[in-house]
Design an enzyme around this catalytic site. Structure first.
Site, short mmCIF file in Angstrom:
data_model
loop_
_atom_site.label_atom_id
_atom_site.label_comp_id
_atom_site.label_asym_id
_atom_site.label_seq_id
_atom_site.Cartn_x
_atom_site.Cartn_y
_atom_site.Cartn_z
N THR A 151 -9.95 0.37 -9.96
CA THR A 151 -9.31 -0.29 -9.47
C THR A 151 -9.14 -2.03 -9.97
O THR A 151 -9.85 -1.58 -10.97
CB THR A 151 -9.76 -0.94 -8.22
OG1 THR A 151 -9.32 -0.03 -7.04
CG2 THR A 151 -8.08 -2.23 -7.29
N GLY A 187 -13.78 0.50 -5.20
CA GLY A 187 -13.84 0.99 -3.49
C GLY A 187 -13.93 0.48 -2.25
O GLY A 187 -14.08 -0.44 -2.54
N THR A 211 -3.96 -0.41 -7.15
CA THR A 211 -5.19 0.62 -8.09
C THR A 211 -4.07 2.04 -7.79
O THR A 211 -3.07 1.94 -6.90
CB THR A 211 -6.08 0.11 -6.64
OG1 THR A 211 -6.99 1.69 -6.88
CG2 THR A 211 -5.43 1.06 -5.12
N SER A 236 -10.52 -0.95 1.08
CA SER A 236 -11.02 -2.00 1.18
C SER A 236 -11.20 -2.91 0.63
O SER A 236 -11.48 -4.03 0.27
CB SER A 236 -12.42 -1.35 0.80
OG SER A 236 -12.95 -0.09 1.69
N ASN A 285 -6.27 4.46 -6.90
CA ASN A 285 -7.91 5.00 -6.35
C ASN A 285 -8.51 5.51 -7.06
O ASN A 285 -8.95 4.28 -7.94
CB ASN A 285 -7.00 5.97 -5.40
CG ASN A 285 -8.86 6.22 -4.26
OD1 ASN A 285 -8.88 5.57 -4.35
ND2 ASN A 285 -8.69 7.52 -3.91
N ARG A 334 0.89 -1.08 -0.22
CA ARG A 334 -0.01 -0.15 -0.04
C ARG A 334 0.85 1.11 -0.23
O ARG A 334 1.30 1.08 0.65
CB ARG A 334 -0.86 -0.13 1.37
CG ARG A 334 -2.09 0.90 1.48
CD ARG A 334 -2.78 1.12 0.35
NE ARG A 334 -4.16 1.61 0.66
CZ ARG A 334 -5.27 2.35 0.41
NH1 ARG A 334 -5.06 1.70 -0.97
NH2 ARG A 334 -6.00 3.01 0.79
#
Ligand code: DON
Length: 561
Positions: A370, A464, A388, A442, A390, A92
């Protein structure tokens, strides 16, 4: 018609017929783009395992799905190895060292619109290339160059524009987003046309991929690409520094594991909310007996909506980056806790969201971009990856002389506690911005195994905040409604995320009688106006045969051998 009939018969001859797009016993890849799925299969044909393939697919999606596939973003990978062990890889994005809790608020504490989605401050320190480098060093088998080079070729010589890319590259508001940045304008808009089946060449991206192929993943964080990212930050008044790039770390974690009926679910721990929220939902769902339910009848939709609402309250209350806050994971994923939540649900009336927690500002933003892919190899190694930028095209900012877009993942922080992000989802101070913290996600890459620990399902989705309910429904469809994988993926879906207090339903889904009953039970309903909920590219394993199902909502494609 005749040809289709023959193909079906042929497949039927080789394998028992299961509703799917592809089947094989040596390997399956299901991703958003055919070129990426094919690259993954070729890597496995050349002796690579599912992790090698996952690296190759990731880079291929950065070329063929520039709006979501990426090297300028981040993501999560769940692996279940053939030897039965499993692991979770968190690559991330992180907040830059210079970020501050109120960086998206003005002096009166008001949120500055669009600063967290389309300014240089919206960019988190990218993790994708480090993530691929990490799993390469630990779990891959082929030379790194062999995994990246095919994507270099795709960028240099082009790939054929498909319908979904055609839609994105011709979408006025997305073109407008790209036009805001002069490098994006030059790379993606000016003098470019995007007709269906056009060959799309990305020369600067090709150079970047060649550098990464030749010098390894560290090139991105320490080499020419790092210099280019810093030049981009200077040009756009961004705050990502060389220190941010050099100190980026991939986290390898224990997955969230829990039982759902006779099956084991293996999913993503924080910094994603996915695994824990999925556990809170599925553990509650265990209280229902699906043998008396019809698919998407009133009870099914009512309970799922109420159950999801309760789970999303906990997402808000408890979840954020575990390196910064305490999370009572064992409590949250326990059956006893889920049972206590489930017992609070009224079978006839929907509880208003504001009665479940303090009333909070609501937004209806919807747009979920994503990409998810699932892979299995001939040894039985399973890989589930969601990655992703985003928003579509991330921040809309392209790195100078590099041809790739940067994410706008900072919007996944609660930029002000209780204020909804671009998915309308709200976070508490647990998810507030701190330097080097990871924003709550998520994304829910998930693997389900049978009671003997053999793999049953590899799944996940973009979308999302709707990712978690999409994954829930694929699992629910397979396990409780005995659906075969294509049906489980393609069946209509719905979504409730606590706030806004509404069930989103796909077009042509629930019938009028069910809708009326839900309205009588005080649910609000809204039709999705877009392509639908998620893109759950999944694989199902039956008797050691692999069945891949791509989700037609966004035109994904599966390959097998
Ligand atoms: O991490 C998250 O939850 C979001 N940034 C994911 C965004 C997303 O899924 C967009 N999807 N289509």
């Amino acid at each position: 018609m005749k040809i289709i009939f023959k193909i079906i018969l042929f497949t039927h001859f080789v394998y028992p017929f299961v509703s799917s797009d592809v089947s094989g016993k040596n390997g399956v890849v299901v991703s958003s783009k055919i070129q990426a799925s094919d690259i993954g299969i070729n890597i496995m044909k050349n002796g690579g395992n599912a992790i090698d393939a996952a690296i190759g697919v990731c880079f291929a999606l950065a070329v063929t799905h520039p709006s979501a596939g990426n090297i300028g973003g981040g993501g999560f990978m769940v692996i279940k190895f053939a030897d039965g062990k499993s692991t979770a890889i968190d690559f991330r994005e992180t907040a830059p060292i210079l970020s501050t809790e109120n960086m998206f608020q003005d002096e009166n504490g008001e949120v500055i619109q669009s600063m967290s989605t389309s300014s240089s401050l919206s960019v988190g320190v990218p993790g994708t290339v480090a993530g691929m480098g990490y799993v390469y060093e630990k779990y891959a088998t082929l030379p790194w160059k062999d995994l990246v080079y095919p994507s270099f070729l795709l960028a240099k010589y082009g790939f054929e524009l498909d319908l979904h890319n055609h839609y994105l590259f011709n979408n006025p508001s997305l073109i407008n987003k790209l036009n805001q940045d002069k490098v994006s304008r030059k790379v993606f808009v000016e003098n470019k046309s995007y007709n269906l089946k056009d060959n799309i060449i990305q020369a600067e991206l090709a150079e970047t991929l060649l550098r990464i192929a030749n010098y390894g993943y560290k090139e991105f964080y320490f080499g020419q690409t790092a210099d280019n990212i810093i030049s981009c930050m200077k040009r756009k008044n961004g705050i990502i520094s060389y220190d941010d790039l050099a100190s980026y770390r991939v986290n390898e974690l224990n997955p969230i594991e829990f039982k759902y009926r006779d099956y084991n679910v293996i999913s993503m721990p924080p910094s994603s909310s996915g695994g824990i929220t999925l556990a809170i939902i599925l553990n509650q769902l265990e209280n229902l007996d699906f043998s008396d339910m019809m698919f998407q009848d009133y009870q099914h939709v009512h309970y799922m909506a109420e159950i999801s609402k309760l789970a999303y309250v906990d997402r808000y209350k408890y979840l954020g980056d575990i390196n910064f806050i305490d999370i009572p994971i064992n409590y949250l994923k326990s059956q006893a806790y889920a049972d206590s939540l489930f017992n609070s649900i009224d079978k006839n009336i929907s509880k208003s969201s504001s009665d479940l927690h303090d009333s909070i500002k609501v937004s209806n933003n919807e747009s979920e971009e994503t990409t998810h892919y699932s892979i299995i190899d001939k040894y039985g190694n399973c890989v589930s990856v969601t990655t992703t930028l985003n928003g579509w095209f991330g921040s809309g900012i392209t790195v100078d002389n590099s041809g790739f877009l940067l994410n706008n993942e900072m919007d996944d922080f609660s930029i002000k506690p209780g204020y909804p992000n671009m998915y309308g989802i709200i976070g508490s101070d647990k998810n507030s911005i701190k330097p080097s913290k990871r924003m709550l996600s998520s994304m829910t890459p998930t693997i389900v195994t049978n009671s003997d620990n053999s793999p049953l399902l590899i799944t996940g989705s973009p979308g999302g905040s709707t990712i978690i309910t999409t994954v829930t429904q694929v699992i629910n469809n397979v396990i409780d409604f005995n659906m075969e994988i294509k049906d489980a993926v393609e069946s209509k879906r719905f979504h409730q995320q606590w706030f806004p207090d509404v069930i989103q339903i796909e077009k042509n889904s629930l019938n009028t009688e069910v809708i009326n009953k839900l309205l009588d039970a005080k649910h609000s309903l809204i039709y999705r106006s877009d392509t639908g909920l998620g893109e759950a590219n999944s694989i199902m394993i039956i008797d050691n045969l692999y069945y891949g199902a791509s989700d037609s909502r966004r035109g994904a494609k599966a390959s097998a051998y």
